[in-house]
Design a protein around this motif. Structure first.
Motif, PDB file in Angstrom:
ATOM      1  N   ILE A   1       0.759  -1.182   0.000  1.00  0.00           N
ATOM      2  CA  ILE A   1       0.000   0.000   0.000  1.00  0.00           C
ATOM      3  C   ILE A   1       0.807   1.256   0.000  1.00  0.00           C
ATOM      4  N   LEU A   2       1.955   1.209   0.615  1.00  0.00           N
ATOM      5  CA  LEU A   2       2.809   2.389   0.527  1.00  0.00           C
ATOM      6  C   LEU A   2       3.660   2.350  -0.724  1.00  0.00           C
ATOM      7  N   VAL A   3       4.089   1.162  -1.132  1.00  0.00           N
ATOM      8  CA  VAL A   3       4.920   1.077  -2.327  1.00  0.00           C
ATOM      9  C   VAL A   3       4.144   0.306  -3.385  1.00  0.00           C
ATOM     10  N   LEU A   4       3.694   0.999  -4.419  1.00  0.00           N
ATOM     11  CA  LEU A   4       2.849   0.358  -5.416  1.00  0.00           C
ATOM     12  C   LEU A   4       3.642  -0.288  -6.537  1.00  0.00           C
ATOM     13  N   PHE A   5       4.849   0.202  -6.728  1.00  0.00           N
ATOM     14  CA  PHE A   5       5.596  -0.315  -7.857  1.00  0.00           C
ATOM     15  C   PHE A   5       6.956  -0.810  -7.385  1.00  0.00           C
ATOM     16  N   ALA A   6       7.095  -2.138  -7.310  1.00  0.00           N
ATOM     17  CA  ALA A   6       8.317  -2.720  -6.772  1.00  0.00           C
ATOM     18  C   ALA A   6       9.453  -2.581  -7.765  1.00  0.00           C
ATOM     19  N   VAL A   7      10.633  -2.262  -7.272  1.00  0.00           N
ATOM     20  CA  VAL A   7      11.830  -2.145  -8.098  1.00  0.00           C
ATOM     21  C   VAL A   7      12.653  -3.405  -7.923  1.00  0.00           C
ATOM     22  N   ALA A   8      12.987  -4.061  -9.018  1.00  0.00           N
ATOM     23  CA  ALA A   8      13.750  -5.296  -8.911  1.00  0.00           C
ATOM     24  C   ALA A   8      15.121  -5.027  -8.314  1.00  0.00           C
ATOM     25  N   VAL A   9      15.573  -5.946  -7.469  1.00  0.00           N
ATOM     26  CA  VAL A   9      16.862  -5.781  -6.804  1.00  0.00           C
ATOM     27  C   VAL A   9      17.943  -6.400  -7.663  1.00  0.00           C
ATOM     28  N   THR A  10      18.947  -5.628  -8.010  1.00  0.00           N
ATOM     29  CA  THR A  10      20.019  -6.128  -8.846  1.00  0.00           C
ATOM     30  C   THR A  10      21.232  -6.535  -8.039  1.00  0.00           C
ATOM     31  N   ALA A  11      21.252  -6.193  -6.766  1.00  0.00           N
ATOM     32  CA  ALA A  11      22.391  -6.532  -5.926  1.00  0.00           C
ATOM     33  C   ALA A  11      22.265  -7.946  -5.413  1.00  0.00           C
TER      34      ALA A  11
ATOM     35  N   LEU B   1      22.645 -13.775 -18.604  1.00  0.00           N
ATOM     36  CA  LEU B   1      22.135 -12.739 -19.496  1.00  0.00           C
ATOM     37  C   LEU B   1      21.121 -13.236 -20.533  1.00  0.00           C
ATOM     38  N   PHE B   2      21.003 -14.532 -20.755  1.00  0.00           N
ATOM     39  CA  PHE B   2      20.012 -15.088 -21.670  1.00  0.00           C
ATOM     40  C   PHE B   2      20.064 -14.440 -23.057  1.00  0.00           C
ATOM     41  N   PRO B   3      21.195 -14.538 -23.745  1.00  0.00           N
ATOM     42  CA  PRO B   3      21.317 -13.881 -25.063  1.00  0.00           C
ATOM     43  C   PRO B   3      20.405 -14.476 -26.130  1.00  0.00           C
TER      44      PRO B   3
ATOM     45  N   ILE C   1      10.536  -5.501 -24.095  1.00  0.00           N
ATOM     46  CA  ILE C   1      11.383  -4.526 -23.427  1.00  0.00           C
ATOM     47  C   ILE C   1      11.760  -3.386 -24.375  1.00  0.00           C
ATOM     48  N   ILE C   2      11.476  -2.155 -23.955  1.00  0.00           N
ATOM     49  CA  ILE C   2      11.963  -0.966 -24.663  1.00  0.00           C
ATOM     50  C   ILE C   2      13.199  -0.419 -23.960  1.00  0.00           C
ATOM     51  N   ASP C   3      13.160  -0.437 -22.645  1.00  0.00           N
ATOM     52  CA  ASP C   3      14.311   0.026 -21.862  1.00  0.00           C
ATOM     53  C   ASP C   3      14.354  -0.756 -20.554  1.00  0.00           C
ATOM     54  N   SER C   4      15.559  -1.135 -20.118  1.00  0.00           N
ATOM     55  CA  SER C   4      15.700  -1.915 -18.901  1.00  0.00           C
ATOM     56  C   SER C   4      16.832  -1.364 -18.037  1.00  0.00           C
ATOM     57  N   LYS C   5      16.604  -1.357 -16.712  1.00  0.00           N
ATOM     58  CA  LYS C   5      17.632  -0.900 -15.780  1.00  0.00           C
ATOM     59  C   LYS C   5      18.427  -2.066 -15.192  1.00  0.00           C
ATOM     60  N   VAL C   6      18.131  -3.270 -15.622  1.00  0.00           N
ATOM     61  CA  VAL C   6      18.869  -4.439 -15.147  1.00  0.00           C
ATOM     62  C   VAL C   6      19.504  -5.138 -16.335  1.00  0.00           C
TER      63      VAL C   6
ATOM     64  N   VAL D   1      -1.939 -14.873 -17.905  1.00  0.00           N
ATOM     65  CA  VAL D   1      -0.769 -14.040 -18.196  1.00  0.00           C
ATOM     66  C   VAL D   1       0.476 -14.844 -17.839  1.00  0.00           C
ATOM     67  N   ILE D   2       1.455 -14.860 -18.733  1.00  0.00           N
ATOM     68  CA  ILE D   2       2.761 -15.446 -18.424  1.00  0.00           C
ATOM     69  C   ILE D   2       3.760 -14.302 -18.344  1.00  0.00           C
ATOM     70  N   TYR D   3       4.334 -14.102 -17.151  1.00  0.00           N
ATOM     71  CA  TYR D   3       5.274 -13.007 -16.905  1.00  0.00           C
ATOM     72  C   TYR D   3       6.621 -13.628 -16.543  1.00  0.00           C
ATOM     73  N   TYR D   4       7.694 -13.111 -17.159  1.00  0.00           N
ATOM     74  CA  TYR D   4       9.027 -13.651 -16.905  1.00  0.00           C
ATOM     75  C   TYR D   4       9.771 -12.752 -15.919  1.00  0.00           C
ATOM     76  N   LEU D   5      10.211 -13.333 -14.823  1.00  0.00           N
ATOM     77  CA  LEU D   5      10.858 -12.598 -13.750  1.00  0.00           C
ATOM     78  C   LEU D   5      12.253 -12.150 -14.151  1.00  0.00           C
ATOM     79  N   GLN D   6      12.948 -11.485 -13.225  1.00  0.00           N
ATOM     80  CA  GLN D   6      14.276 -10.956 -13.549  1.00  0.00           C
ATOM     81  C   GLN D   6      15.232 -12.058 -13.993  1.00  0.00           C
ATOM     82  N   ASN D   7      15.106 -13.246 -13.373  1.00  0.00           N
ATOM     83  CA  ASN D   7      15.979 -14.355 -13.766  1.00  0.00           C
ATOM     84  C   ASN D   7      15.384 -15.191 -14.899  1.00  0.00           C
ATOM     85  N   HIS D   8      14.322 -14.652 -15.526  1.00  0.00           N
ATOM     86  CA  HIS D   8      13.664 -15.240 -16.693  1.00  0.00           C
ATOM     87  C   HIS D   8      12.837 -16.481 -16.371  1.00  0.00           C
TER      88      HIS D   8
END
Length: 466
Positions: A10-20, A114-116, A164-169, A186-193
């Motif tokens: 409720i306070l954070v509506l849009f989660a940012v993926a953790v790259t660390a 990186l899943f090229p 993807i048009i632009d990605s920060k990870v 819906v099929i959604y692929y996570l950060q690790n695909h």
């Protein structure tokens, strides 16, 4: 009145993926601390043990202990600890990873390759924008911003492709397929695909896309932008007022968190005459996960048709809880708490105090309150009070169900890995009128055939007899 915070999105509506990558985490010692702290201080612990039985709790603990031993990292540990907590309830409870527990690194590992060879599309962004400019109908197609990703959504045959048009990870590159929206899934692929499946995609407004009502997987429309005051208030949490027509005015309140109380009061004060001279009032509370009861006290005078009976709560007195209470409570109540360690203490003098909001106003004559499955905690407390008015009808879906055990307290683990949040109070009438994991039923259920961006117009039509 104490805060009735919750841990729903409720306070954070849009989660940012953790790259660390996470630092080493001693999940076993963290679990021991969480278990001990929760058992000693959570107001709902013993209630659930009595309800589900000690044997069920023992089995749950055994299973979690085995999983704790296999935790790979701090994220895996957090998931396991949250799974342990959810034996008790869904709301006013949770584990968060503290920022200081995350260590930045550029190191590659097998989990984040990186899943090229991942499937891609060659849709040109400029050409896609031209296509959108000429588009007349309204659907999922567009360019969406999820903070970590900017994603284009294009309909191809019977499905929508998210690319993807632009990605920060580094794990996701321009052109790669990020998700697919089918008519029934819906099929959604996570950060690790890895793939995550949802039942459906939903437009909460023209500019706000959710998968399965899961706020972690939500996007704001970046292009083309439609006139949409609902999604604007979601971003900045500020209340919004508008005259919809001669008979109806609209008040949007996205949060009851205490820091927004002044904004709510200011909007009400600025539009007081308009509200009292208008026949209908729509109060839109969608995505409002609660906060503080004091934030809605100035709304009640427009609503009431009679004095309002309010359920009080019992506070669990422990040394840790009482440290939390001290800034909020009177000296008299604090003395009672400190004199009754380990016991529940009634917050008010009565279990069912009566609130009198003064003169009954003739207008507005009809009040519609719009809710959804994210409405929780103090928002649900508001609904219980508002429902006692003869003027009020509630539209939408069943609410979240997070009120029986409330008044959230959050404490850091000794390792500084986690923040544990738990409830310090329980409702006075749990057996006869439970809310947790049940929610509050609307008077008018708005089903999936009515898109959420149409809800305000739909409610407005009913109020105006169309």
């Amino acid at each position: 009145m104490l805060l009735r915070k919750n841990l729903f999105l409720i306070l954070v509506l849009f989660a940012v993926a953790v790259t660390a990558f996470a630092q080493d985490c001693d999940c076993d010692s963290n679990f021991t601390w969480v278990k001990q702290t929760f058992e000693q201080n959570d107001a709902g612990f013993q209630y659930i043990i009595d309800k589900k039985g000690q044997a069920a709790y023992d089995i749950h603990n055994q299973l979690i202990v085995e999983r704790v031993k296999t935790a790979k990292d701090i994220y895996d540990c957090a998931n396991i600890l949250n799974e342990w907590l959810h034996f008790f309830r869904k709301g006013h409870i949770g584990i968060e990873i503290l920022p200081e527990a995350i260590k930045n690194t550029e190191q590659e590992n097998e989990e984040y390759q990186l899943f090229p060879d991942w499937e891609t599309t060659d849709i040109d962004t400029l050409e896609f924008k031209k296509y959108l400019d000429n588009k007349k109908d309204f659907d999922f197609e567009g360019i969406w911003d999820g903070r970590t990703y900017k994603i284009g959504v294009k309909r191809i045959d019977n499905q929508y492709i998210g690319f993807i048009i632009d990605s920060k990870v580094k794990e996701w590159k321009t052109g790669q397929i990020k998700f697919r929206i089918y008519p029934d899934s819906v099929i959604y692929y996570l950060q690790n695909h890895s793939a995550k499946k949802f039942n459906h995609a939903n437009l909460l407004s023209k500019n706000l896309l959710f998968f399965n009502y899961d706020a972690e997987f939500s996007f704001i429309r970046d292009y083309p932008k439609y006139e949409d005051k609902f999604s604007n208030s979601v971003i900045d949490f500020k209340p919004y007022f508008e005259i919809l027509n001669k008979k109806t005015c609209y008040l949007r309140i996205p949060s009851f968190y205490e820091e927004f109380c002044k904004n709510i009061d200011s909007v009400i004060d600025s539009n007081r005459q308009k509200i009292t001279k208008t026949e209908n009032l729509i109060i839109d509370l969608r995505l409002n996960g609660g906060g503080s009861d004091i934030c809605w006290r100035n709304i009640m005078p427009f609503i009431v048709t009679n004095p309002v009976r309010v359920k009080s709560c019992y506070l669990l007195s422990t040394e840790l809880n009482n440290q939390h209470y001290k800034p909020y409570l009177s000296e008299e109540l604090m003395n009672r708490l400190n004199s009754n360690l380990g016991k529940f203490v009634l917050m008010h003098g009565k279990e069912y105090p009566v609130a009198d909001y003064g003169k009954i106003r003739k207008s507005p004559k009809q009040i519609a309150i719009i809710v959804d499955k994210y409405c929780a905690s103090s928002t649900e407390q508001f609904l219980l009070s508002a429902k006692q008015s003869k003027k009020v009808k509630i539209f939408g879906t069943i609410t979240a169900g997070a009120l029986d055990f409330a008044n959230l307290h959050s404490v850091k683990s000794p390792s500084n890995d986690f923040l544990l949040s738990y409830a310090t109070s329980k409702d006075v009438d749990l057996e006869n009128f439970p809310i947790d994991d049940i929610g509050i039923q609307p008077d008018f259920y708005l089903d999936n055939s009515i898109q959420e961006y149409q809800w305000v117009d739909y409610v407005n039509d009913i109020l105006n007899g169309k």
